[in-house]
Design an enzyme around this catalytic site. Structure first.
Site, PDB file in Angstrom:
ATOM      1  N   GLU A  69      82.348 131.825  -1.147  1.00 51.64           N
ATOM      2  CA  GLU A  69      81.330 132.549  -1.904  1.00 51.64           C
ATOM      3  C   GLU A  69      80.166 132.846  -0.962  1.00 51.64           C
ATOM      4  O   GLU A  69      79.299 132.001  -0.729  1.00 51.64           O
ATOM      5  CB  GLU A  69      80.890 131.737  -3.114  1.00 51.64           C
TER       6      GLU A  69
ATOM      7  N   GLU B 169      78.272 125.321   1.917  1.00 53.27           N
ATOM      8  CA  GLU B 169      78.457 125.770   0.533  1.00 53.27           C
ATOM      9  C   GLU B 169      79.223 127.089   0.464  1.00 53.27           C
ATOM     10  O   GLU B 169      79.838 127.402  -0.555  1.00 53.27           O
ATOM     11  CB  GLU B 169      77.099 125.928  -0.158  1.00 53.27           C
TER      12      GLU B 169
ATOM     13  N   LYS C 237      76.213 132.363  -1.896  1.00 57.52           N
ATOM     14  CA  LYS C 237      75.637 131.090  -2.316  1.00 57.52           C
ATOM     15  C   LYS C 237      74.534 130.661  -1.348  1.00 57.52           C
ATOM     16  O   LYS C 237      74.611 130.902  -0.144  1.00 57.52           O
ATOM     17  CB  LYS C 237      76.712 130.001  -2.380  1.00 57.52           C
TER      18      LYS C 237
ATOM     19  N   GLU D   1      85.856 119.389 -10.131  1.00 58.18           N
ATOM     20  CA  GLU D   1      85.629 119.905  -8.773  1.00 58.18           C
ATOM     21  C   GLU D   1      85.906 118.812  -7.758  1.00 58.18           C
ATOM     22  O   GLU D   1      85.495 117.670  -7.938  1.00 58.18           O
ATOM     23  CB  GLU D   1      84.162 120.315  -8.558  1.00 58.18           C
TER      24      GLU D   1
END
Length: 458
Positions: A324, A333, A327, A270
């Site tokens: 996303e 995030e 999240k 990542e």
């Protein structure tokens, strides 16, 4: 009639041809994380088509979603899947649990779906308790044994993903060292020995974004975003680093070497940069995200590797394919996505095959315009020297501006910097940000070549 052996050989040759064809079209060292903590994502089959329109060569999942794995069948895209942290206990204590996991999550799909790597858990050493940490390596060993039993251990490797918190020290990179214990358990040497024995990589999550958040100075931002900067000198190796990504990866290389395992490869599981964040978060913006991910892609494509491992790009999975929206945690995030759910780009970092110059449909011939990257007028020698040092530090061939080279004369900082800056621009992707150099450079259609000194042009 072809026998079983002949059928197997034909299948092997077909897969080999597919791999060769794909490698000519994609770039296997550029991957992307495919998170699914969202309620608005397109169907996996649609995502597979999107990925095939890019140069992304691998996809990392945070589990083993069968619909995604099936959708990626016959695409040539490598797949990095994972077990949950909760699976670690059963796999550790019961080899049959590992066999069942392989039977359920790999055998129904391989080789049509090109599974290449399995992570046992995620960031266990940083966030797992002592009991989970002590079970991690046995679980990895049992999963490897299960793959060995079905003759897949040489094709599908077993690892586990770590945050950069596994390092006790990382600055300068030569002093990189792992923490001696995790939750009171001494496990790292045993874990890395397993990776070496099985030919598996160490998977890490370096995030220059977080490094900038803890040191939000302009010079740190430039260092993190692959932009022109003064560099950071490592007195032990005499290496000057010009980007945080290389510095963080080489800190892990140093930590591996300090344990006696310098031959273990690294995979970046990542890394990324958010394009939006909360009011108190430092660094999220479209401009910064585009600069980081665009600079990273260009750096990987330059094949320069890192200073401690030159000439070999690190397999890198960018976070993330999509936002996303479900999240939790910090606002940022939820805003790492390279693409929107409607498949449009959040910003362009040159991953689309069409944006790399591959025409979607035939077009009438048009005159091609050649451009070069050169210094702006009036730039000081000090700035040009910094540009020269930075460009040559990125792994390009600066031999022509060294004594005896075709571009050594005139022996001036301005002439040498101009050559090096242009060469970096031409090899790093020919994107506008590759000719930024802290606003000291510009693009021109006038060929700066002279005599025997030829400047590469796009």
């Amino acid at each position: 009639m072809v026998g079983n052996h002949g059928t197997t050989m034909l299948l092997f040759l077909l897969l080999l041809v597919l791999r060769i064809f794909y490698c000519a079209d994609g770039q296997s060292y550029i991957g992307v994380n495919y998170g699914e903590v969202a309620d608005n994502l397109p169907p996996p089959a649609t995502v597979a088509k999107l990925l095939q329109s890019t140069s992304i060569g691998k996809v990392r999942m945070y589990g083993a979603d069968p619909e995604v794995i099936k959708a990626l069948a016959h695409t040539g895209i490598g797949i990095f899947i994972g077990t949950s942290n909760g699976d670690i206990f059963s796999m550790s204590g019961d080899p049959s649990a590992a066999k069942q996991w392989v039977a359920a999550n790999i055998l129904p799909y391989y080789p049509a779906s090109d599974i290449v790597l399995v992570s046992v858990g995620n960031e266990v050493l940083s966030y797992g308790d002592g009991n989970m940490v002590s079970h991690l390596v046995p679980a990895m060993q049992n999963l490897h044994a299960a793959l060995l039993e079905v003759s897949l251990a040489d094709k599908i490797k077993v690892t586990t993903v770590h945050s950069m918190a596994v390092l006790q020290q990382s600055d300068p990179p030569s002093t990189g060292a792992f923490r001696p214990t995790y939750a009171g358990v001494d496990v790292m040497k045993q874990l890395v020995a397993f990776l070496q024995q099985t030919g598996s990589p160490l998977a890490i999550n370096p995030y220059p974004y977080f490094a900038y958040g803890s040191d939000p100075r302009p010079e740190t931002l430039a260092f993190c975003l692959f932009q022109q900067n003064q560099g950071r000198f490592d007195p032990n190796t005499k290496i000057t680093y010009y980007n945080m990504f290389d510095a963080q990866v080489d800190a892990v290389h140093s930590a591996l070497a300090s344990l006696g395992f310098k031959d273990v490869d690294i995979v970046v599981a990542e890394t990324g940069w958010p394009y939006q964040g909360g009011a108190t978060e430092v660094g999220p913006s479209v401009e910064n995200a585009k600069a980081y991910n665009g600079g990273l892609v260009a750096h990987l494509r330059s094949m320069s590797g890192t200073p401690l491992r030159p000439g070999k790009p690190v397999d890198t999975y960018i976070f993330a394919l999509f936002d996303e929206d479900l999240k939790g945690g910090a606002t940022s995030e939820r805003y790492f996505g390279l693409y929107k759910p409607d498949l449009t780009m959040t910003y362009d970092v040159g991953l689309s095959k069409s944006s790399q110059g591959t025409p979607v449909t035939p077009r009438p011939p048009t005159a091609k315009q050649t451009v070069w990257c050169v210094p702006k007028d009036g730039v000081s020698d000090a700035s040009l020297q910094a540009n020269l040092d930075y460009a040559c530090g990125q792994g390009i061939d600066c031999g022509p501006i060294q004594a005896g080279g075709a571009c050594f004369t005139p022996n001036t900082v301005a002439a040498h910097a101009a050559y090096a800056m242009n060469l970096l621009y031409q090899t790093a992707g020919r994107n506008p940000w590759n000719c930024e150099f802290s606003q000291t450079a510009t693009l021109t259609t006038k060929d700066p070549s002279y005599g025997a000194c030829v400047y590469p042009g796009s």
